[in-house]
Design a protein around this motif. Sequence first.
Motif, PDB file in Angstrom:
ATOM      1  N   ARG A  85       0.947  -1.078   0.076  1.00 10.36           N
ATOM      2  CA  ARG A  85      -0.023  -0.290  -0.120  1.00 10.36           C
ATOM      3  C   ARG A  85       0.850   1.298  -0.084  1.00 10.36           C
ATOM      4  O   ARG A  85       1.909   1.390   0.682  1.00 10.36           O
ATOM      5  CB  ARG A  85      -1.008   0.043   1.221  1.00 10.36           C
ATOM      6  CG  ARG A  85      -2.076  -1.074   1.233  1.00 10.36           C
ATOM      7  CD  ARG A  85      -2.870  -0.924   2.193  1.00 10.36           C
ATOM      8  NE  ARG A  85      -2.696  -0.304   3.363  1.00 10.36           N
ATOM      9  CZ  ARG A  85      -2.245  -1.136   4.626  1.00 10.36           C
ATOM     10  NH1 ARG A  85      -2.291  -2.289   4.527  1.00 10.36           N
ATOM     11  NH2 ARG A  85      -1.993  -0.311   5.569  1.00 10.36           N
ATOM     12  N   LYS A  86       0.367   2.368  -0.661  1.00  8.79           N
ATOM     13  CA  LYS A  86       0.955   3.609  -0.682  1.00  8.79           C
ATOM     14  C   LYS A  86       0.851   4.233   0.589  1.00  8.79           C
ATOM     15  O   LYS A  86       1.912   5.091   1.073  1.00  8.79           O
ATOM     16  CB  LYS A  86       0.527   4.391  -1.774  1.00  8.79           C
ATOM     17  CG  LYS A  86       1.133   5.845  -2.104  1.00  8.79           C
ATOM     18  CD  LYS A  86       0.518   6.693  -3.094  1.00  8.79           C
ATOM     19  CE  LYS A  86       1.358   8.081  -3.307  1.00  8.79           C
ATOM     20  NZ  LYS A  86       0.683   8.618  -4.493  1.00  8.79           N
ATOM     21  N   TYR A  87      -0.357   4.265   1.055  1.00 10.78           N
ATOM     22  CA  TYR A  87      -0.645   4.763   2.516  1.00 10.78           C
ATOM     23  C   TYR A  87      -0.900   3.620   3.816  1.00 10.78           C
ATOM     24  O   TYR A  87      -1.614   2.814   3.415  1.00 10.78           O
ATOM     25  CB  TYR A  87      -1.769   5.713   2.435  1.00 10.78           C
ATOM     26  CG  TYR A  87      -1.695   6.848   1.472  1.00 10.78           C
ATOM     27  CD1 TYR A  87      -1.013   8.015   1.737  1.00 10.78           C
ATOM     28  CD2 TYR A  87      -2.222   6.683   0.047  1.00 10.78           C
ATOM     29  CE1 TYR A  87      -0.675   8.963   0.662  1.00 10.78           C
ATOM     30  CE2 TYR A  87      -1.984   7.867  -0.706  1.00 10.78           C
ATOM     31  CZ  TYR A  87      -1.297   8.970  -0.603  1.00 10.78           C
ATOM     32  OH  TYR A  87      -1.120  10.079  -1.471  1.00 10.78           O
ATOM     33  N   PRO A  88      -0.446   3.753   5.019  1.00  6.58           N
ATOM     34  CA  PRO A  88      -0.648   2.920   5.851  1.00  6.58           C
ATOM     35  C   PRO A  88      -2.113   3.024   6.551  1.00  6.58           C
ATOM     36  O   PRO A  88      -2.553   2.065   7.237  1.00  6.58           O
ATOM     37  CB  PRO A  88       0.515   3.060   7.029  1.00  6.58           C
ATOM     38  CG  PRO A  88       0.821   4.591   6.627  1.00  6.58           C
ATOM     39  CD  PRO A  88       0.638   5.014   5.132  1.00  6.58           C
ATOM     40  N   PHE A  89      -2.592   4.262   6.298  1.00  5.47           N
ATOM     41  CA  PHE A  89      -4.127   4.533   6.878  1.00  5.47           C
ATOM     42  C   PHE A  89      -5.200   4.616   6.448  1.00  5.47           C
ATOM     43  O   PHE A  89      -6.370   4.661   6.694  1.00  5.47           O
ATOM     44  CB  PHE A  89      -3.761   6.030   7.590  1.00  5.47           C
ATOM     45  CG  PHE A  89      -3.296   6.943   6.745  1.00  5.47           C
ATOM     46  CD1 PHE A  89      -4.332   7.724   6.053  1.00  5.47           C
ATOM     47  CD2 PHE A  89      -1.995   7.312   6.446  1.00  5.47           C
ATOM     48  CE1 PHE A  89      -4.089   8.717   5.276  1.00  5.47           C
ATOM     49  CE2 PHE A  89      -1.792   8.270   5.568  1.00  5.47           C
ATOM     50  CZ  PHE A  89      -2.714   9.130   5.140  1.00  5.47           C
TER      51      PHE A  89
END
Length: 491
Positions: A188-192
């Motif tokens: 994923r590019k963003y963890p959130f």
Amino acid sequence: MYNEFDLDKIDIDIDSEPPTEEPFRQYYFMAKCRDWVRAFEQKNGRCPTAFTQTFGCQMNARDSEKLMGILTEIGFCETEDENADFVLYNTCTVRENANQRVYGRLGYLSTLKKKNPSMLIALCGCMMQEPDVVAKIRKSYRFVDIIFGTHNIFRLAELMWRRLDEGKTAVDIWEDTSLIVEELPSERKYPFKSGVNIMFGCNNFCSYCIVPYVRGRERSRKPEDIVSEIRRLSASGVVEVMLLGQNVNSYGKTLDTPVTFAGLLRQVESVEGIRRIRFMTSHPKDLSDELIGAMAASKKVCRHLHLPVQSGSSRILKAMNRRYTKEQYLELVGRIRAAMPDISLTTDIIVGFPGETEEDFQETLDVVRQVGFDSAFTFIYSKRTGTPAAAMEDQVPEDVVKDRFDRLLKEVQDISARVCARDLHRVKDVLAESVDDHSAGYVTGRLDNNTIVHFPGDASLIGSIVPVYLEESRGFYYMGRMVSDGDRIQD
């Protein structure tokens, strides 16, 4: 499931046969490629690097996360530019200039590969579903090592091994598929926050659009697979999911036991830890009262709806094969706003579709004024070879289209500046997404209606949903300051 796989325990001896069942077959080839990676590391004293570039939509962006997940599982280290050992372009073909961008980048890669002959280059995505494109690449860009399309991205490791084993270009283009392969790795590019594919393909055949021809017919993932994926995402720290499909409103029709998109939303809402649910894209003809009710009743579905209108002229909409009229679109907006007065509406608009008159264009301006969109993605119509619209008569002169586009853009921007200021001097929840690029000591986040907010803070806030007082509206974004939960009385 993929976390349960240990590539070192997979039998890849020379006499072993790859499994026929997915995803086990792909993990077999990941293990084979990992052996190559280890040999590379011994020879070069470093990890082989991989770079992916995504052209196009959020569906492509999510596909690229899966592709990078496979590469990472194999043992590649991600890098930020094309000076890499493996370069993959995930292509878009919605507009022909997107193809030209890829050809331009391939020219650059040619120079890099001359310096690093062992470099591997892969092309995938929508552009590769066009036979003429593949033929051109094989003839004029023979240094490309792997070519595959939209339906079989899960086969990256298998195609890589074929290229390594046979020493020649691996080409694998599927015309269509009903296959959906679950349980593969993703980076994923963003963890959130994360996109989640809920369906693939499109059945609408808008006359200007190439997507149904390159993405294939609609096929939906099982709701239990979607919910299971979202539970794993939540457990890993994701608080916001974006449900993705070419037309999410028609989700579930291809399942053995049909499930509506509204029904899926209710299932996703039950996942603990997920605080925001977004989705795109919605086709107006399929947006049901059940979906409106589910959105209105939800505490997690964001008050934002992207609802492409494309044109305000019923005559042009018919030529576009959109299957709704101006009046039906406005009536739908009325029902949405009656259920959710605070909804943020955004849209797509095409200017200069073949046969568009000034009267037709004025109808579009009328819709923009009546709806009051928060924002609009405005496009100048361009011929897309392979679509019915490309062969239509009465193509609008370029100077006329440019004039209309400029007028539309001004109208949209003037309205957006007013509409987006609706929450000024209120306290709203903001998901902090990144450190501000332009102002030291600030972070950037989004309201649930997708409006951007800049406020003082640091990297420790990233991924948190915090209360922010919106002090100043600057047209398309806010400047604010974080407050305590006790200050919510101002909201």
